[in-house]
Design an enzyme around this catalytic site. Structure first.
Site, PDB file in Angstrom:
ATOM      1  N   ASP A  56       0.811  -1.212   0.000  1.00 47.79           N
ATOM      2  CA  ASP A  56       0.000   0.000   0.000  1.00 47.79           C
ATOM      3  C   ASP A  56       0.850   1.271   0.000  1.00 47.79           C
ATOM      4  O   ASP A  56       2.069   1.219   0.229  1.00 47.79           O
ATOM      5  CB  ASP A  56      -0.942  -0.011   1.209  1.00 47.79           C
ATOM      6  CG  ASP A  56      -0.257  -0.432   2.512  1.00 47.79           C
ATOM      7  OD1 ASP A  56       0.980  -0.486   2.539  1.00 47.79           O
ATOM      8  OD2 ASP A  56      -0.972  -0.698   3.480  1.00 47.79           O
TER       9      ASP A  56
ATOM     10  N   ASN B 118      -7.225  -2.481  14.374  1.00 46.54           N
ATOM     11  CA  ASN B 118      -8.632  -2.730  14.018  1.00 46.54           C
ATOM     12  C   ASN B 118      -8.773  -3.946  13.093  1.00 46.54           C
ATOM     13  O   ASN B 118      -9.849  -4.211  12.577  1.00 46.54           O
ATOM     14  CB  ASN B 118      -9.239  -1.486  13.350  1.00 46.54           C
ATOM     15  CG  ASN B 118      -8.529  -1.128  12.047  1.00 46.54           C
ATOM     16  OD1 ASN B 118      -7.623  -1.827  11.620  1.00 46.54           O
ATOM     17  ND2 ASN B 118      -8.963  -0.054  11.414  1.00 46.54           N
TER      18      ASN B 118
ATOM     19  N   HIS C  17      -7.071  -4.419  10.242  1.00 46.89           N
ATOM     20  CA  HIS C  17      -6.830  -4.185   8.810  1.00 46.89           C
ATOM     21  C   HIS C  17      -5.568  -4.895   8.323  1.00 46.89           C
ATOM     22  O   HIS C  17      -4.637  -5.129   9.081  1.00 46.89           O
ATOM     23  CB  HIS C  17      -6.836  -2.685   8.453  1.00 46.89           C
ATOM     24  CG  HIS C  17      -5.631  -1.896   8.863  1.00 46.89           C
ATOM     25  ND1 HIS C  17      -5.697  -0.556   9.175  1.00 46.89           N
ATOM     26  CD2 HIS C  17      -4.316  -2.221   8.996  1.00 46.89           C
ATOM     27  CE1 HIS C  17      -4.495  -0.110   9.466  1.00 46.89           C
ATOM     28  NE2 HIS C  17      -3.637  -1.101   9.361  1.00 46.89           N
TER      29      HIS C  17
ATOM     30  N   GLU D 157      -9.630  -1.612   5.513  1.00 49.86           N
ATOM     31  CA  GLU D 157     -10.225  -1.337   6.815  1.00 49.86           C
ATOM     32  C   GLU D 157     -11.445  -2.241   7.040  1.00 49.86           C
ATOM     33  O   GLU D 157     -11.992  -2.783   6.076  1.00 49.86           O
ATOM     34  CB  GLU D 157     -10.657   0.135   6.865  1.00 49.86           C
ATOM     35  CG  GLU D 157      -9.540   1.135   6.593  1.00 49.86           C
ATOM     36  CD  GLU D 157      -8.599   1.326   7.783  1.00 49.86           C
ATOM     37  OE1 GLU D 157      -8.449   0.404   8.607  1.00 49.86           O
ATOM     38  OE2 GLU D 157      -7.989   2.409   7.857  1.00 49.86           O
TER      39      GLU D 157
HETATM   40  C1  F6R Z   1       1.630  -1.445   6.058  1.00 49.91           C
HETATM   41  C2  F6R Z   1       0.347  -2.093   6.213  1.00 49.91           C
HETATM   42  C3  F6R Z   1      -0.435  -2.037   7.490  1.00 49.91           C
HETATM   43  C4  F6R Z   1       0.395  -2.355   8.727  1.00 49.91           C
HETATM   44  C5  F6R Z   1      -0.453  -2.213   9.995  1.00 49.91           C
HETATM   45  C6  F6R Z   1       0.358  -2.440  11.256  1.00 49.91           C
HETATM   46  O1  F6R Z   1       2.101  -1.621   4.743  1.00 49.91           O
HETATM   47  O2  F6R Z   1      -0.098  -2.667   5.273  1.00 49.91           O
HETATM   48  O3  F6R Z   1      -1.529  -2.935   7.396  1.00 49.91           O
HETATM   49  O4  F6R Z   1       0.909  -3.654   8.625  1.00 49.91           O
HETATM   50  O5  F6R Z   1      -1.043  -0.951  10.043  1.00 49.91           O
HETATM   51  O6  F6R Z   1       1.267  -1.405  11.397  1.00 49.91           O
HETATM   52  P1  F6R Z   1       2.415  -1.457  12.520  1.00 49.91           P
HETATM   53  O7  F6R Z   1       3.336  -2.546  12.117  1.00 49.91           O
HETATM   54  O8  F6R Z   1       3.064  -0.108  12.456  1.00 49.91           O
HETATM   55  O9  F6R Z   1       1.707  -1.732  13.816  1.00 49.91           O
END
Ligand code: F6R
Length: 253
Positions: A74, A143, A145, A150
């Site tokens: 992403d 959450n 995701h 989301e």
């Molecule tokens: C990042 C991504 C997100 C993260 C998620 C957890 O490319 O796709 O889904 O993996 O937000 O983020 P952290 O590792 O910072 O807790």
């Protein structure tokens, strides 16, 4: 601890560093086993330790990225690649600049694309043209995701343009000067794109993720917890540290 549970594997390690080593070993294993392998990569705090391990492994001659192609999950939109908070910048800073990967083989959705729908379609086509993703690395949002998919009323299929949830903007604000600076939209691989990867490794660390880890791995499969769909994937490994696994350990042992 390593446990086969239903059709997936759960690996639980003592702490962040030992979890990072397991994840790096899985990635290096794929790269070494398949010349021209295709990796799906993630940003965020979770994979940084695994990326550090991979950098060290390459420096020690234990892995060679020269034939690897990769696709990131992403990117924010709008955001310039030169912005230090862009995922493009993050990947260069935390991995690509320190390994022998060909920059032309690293792909991230274009955070400045004017026609976002065309960019999403082109990204899907690039993944297909590369032969699909061999190994997708994932983190998880608090959450549930994955990528920036989301919680929703349905699972998304392909790479798409989404509005970020207030909780995600808040969670990611720690990297920006203020929450106002966090872009409100993103381009993300869809749940279908992620699910099409031949193998998936999800890394989850820290006590703050214990509840969502339990919901995603052992709870109901629902688009309200996007990561829960991974329970149905034919080759998924969840790698957790003891803090993130604290609700799971008593339920699987
Ligand atoms: C990042 C991504 C997100 C993260 C998620 C957890 O490319 O796709 O889904 O993996 O937000 O983020 P952290 O590792 O910072 O807790």
């Amino acid at each position: 601890m390593e446990k086969k549970y239903k059709n997936f594997k759960i690996v639980i390690k003592e702490n962040y560093d030992s979890t990072s080593i397991v994840v790096a070993d899985i990635i290096a294993g794929l790269v070494n086993a398949k010349s021209g392998g295709v990796l799906g990569l993630a940003t965020g705090g979770t994979p940084v330790g695994a990326y550090k391990q991979l950098i060290a492994m390459q420096a020690a001659g234990k892995v060679d990225f020269s034939h690897v192609t990769c696709f990131n999950l992403d990117e924010y939109h709008p955001i310039a690649a030169s912005n230090s908070q862009s995922y493009k910048y993050f990947m260069k800073d935390n991995l690509f600049n320190h390994i022998n990967i060909n920059p032309a083989n690293t792909h991230i959705p274009d955070g400045m694309a004017e026609d976002v729908q065309a960019e999403c379609a082109a990204y899907e086509q690039k993944i297909a043209a590369a032969g699909g993703i061999d190994l997708q690395l994932l983190g998880i949002g608090s959450n549930g995701h994955i990528g920036f998919n989301e919680p929703a009323s349905a699972f998304s299929r392909e790479t798409n343009y989404i509005a970020l949830e207030a909780s995600t903007i808040e969670a990611n604000a720690r990297y920006f000067n203020s929450p106002d600076e966090v872009p409100k939209h993103a381009l993300t691989m869809g749940i279908g794109t992620i699910f099409a990867a031949r193998r998936i490794v999800m890394m989850i660390t820290g006590a703050a993720k214990a509840n969502i880890a339990e919901a995603a791995i052992l709870g109901y499969i629902s688009p309200q917890v996007p990561a829960s769909i991974l329970q149905l994937h034919p080759d998924v490994t969840f790698v957790l540290d003891a803090d993130a696994a604290k609700n799971i350990i008593p339920r699987i042992t």
